[in-house]
Scaffold this active site. Sequence first.
Site, PDB file in Angstrom:
ATOM      1  N   LYS A  83     -50.341-109.747  72.928  1.00  0.00           N
ATOM      2  CA  LYS A  83     -50.625-110.996  72.210  1.00  0.00           C
ATOM      3  C   LYS A  83     -51.575-110.691  71.054  1.00  0.00           C
ATOM      4  CE  LYS A  83     -50.796-115.570  74.389  1.00  0.00           C
ATOM      5  NZ  LYS A  83     -51.592-116.483  75.214  1.00  0.00           N
TER       6      LYS A  83
HETATM    7  O1  G3P Z   1     -51.386-119.855  76.111  1.00  0.00           O
HETATM    8  C1  G3P Z   1     -52.310-120.580  75.319  1.00  0.00           C
HETATM    9  C2  G3P Z   1     -52.974-121.618  76.171  1.00  0.00           C
HETATM   10  O2  G3P Z   1     -53.619-120.991  77.258  1.00  0.00           O
HETATM   11  C3  G3P Z   1     -53.980-122.456  75.423  1.00  0.00           C
HETATM   12  O3  G3P Z   1     -54.078-123.665  76.125  1.00  0.00           O
HETATM   13  O4  G3P Z   1     -55.181-125.742  76.929  1.00  0.00           O
HETATM   14  O5  G3P Z   1     -56.572-123.810  75.987  1.00  0.00           O
HETATM   15  O6  G3P Z   1     -55.117-125.216  74.485  1.00  0.00           O
HETATM   16  P1  G3P Z   1     -55.291-124.655  75.871  1.00  0.00           P
END
Ligand code: G3P
Length: 219
Positions: A83
């Site tokens: 990533k």
């Molecule tokens: O894979 C990306 C994800 O983990 C981000 O999620 O909820 O931190 O915006 P969030």
Amino acid sequence: MKFFVDTADTEDIRDLAATGMVDGVTTNPSLVAKTGRNFFDVLKEICAIVDGPVSAEVTATSADSMITEGRKLRELAQNITIKVPLTWDGLKACKTLTDEGTMVNVTLCFSANQALLAAKAGATFISPFVGRLDDIHIEGMDLIEDIRIIYDQYDFDTEILVASIRNPNHVKEAAKMGADVSTIPPNVLRSLIKHPLTDKGLADFLADWEKTGQSILDT
Ligand code: G3P
């Protein structure tokens, strides 16, 4: 649509993998930090549980260092996906690593133009963060629709991996728009199956069957 689970919690991954619904895993530095465990130990354990792509995020910010980190991380397992953030250095690293045959997931995508750049850099996956757009009152799923239209115009191989999912509606809308993958937090993935009418209907079926006094296995 493929379901990846968005967590570094190996117990959650193990539990959900047993349903047969887990096609991959995404992690990020915040999710790994939340475990309190060694990054390499976590990744090795995840790769032993799930055969599909497992995203491991670099923490360097220069292209050369991202490439070095990516080359080290990919040694952990054949299903490791590197990533990288959506920066010019991240795109340079993406191009080099994909040219070397390594899967790359370009993350922190918030615009269609960013997604277009990632596809041109040869990204295996693009991760548009729909929940974080919703958080600032921009319709996150509109971005998925835009990316799908653009990618289909040019037959890009990059797979749309919908990320920052916050609720079952994100998953439904992603599927309707033809996203290739949704990476889903464990609690949201578990909630997909829930519907009160299913629960009530099953209870009613079993109550009526009970009244017959019959048993399938004893007949
Ligand atoms: O894979 C990306 C994800 O983990 C981000 O999620 O909820 O931190 O915006 P969030």
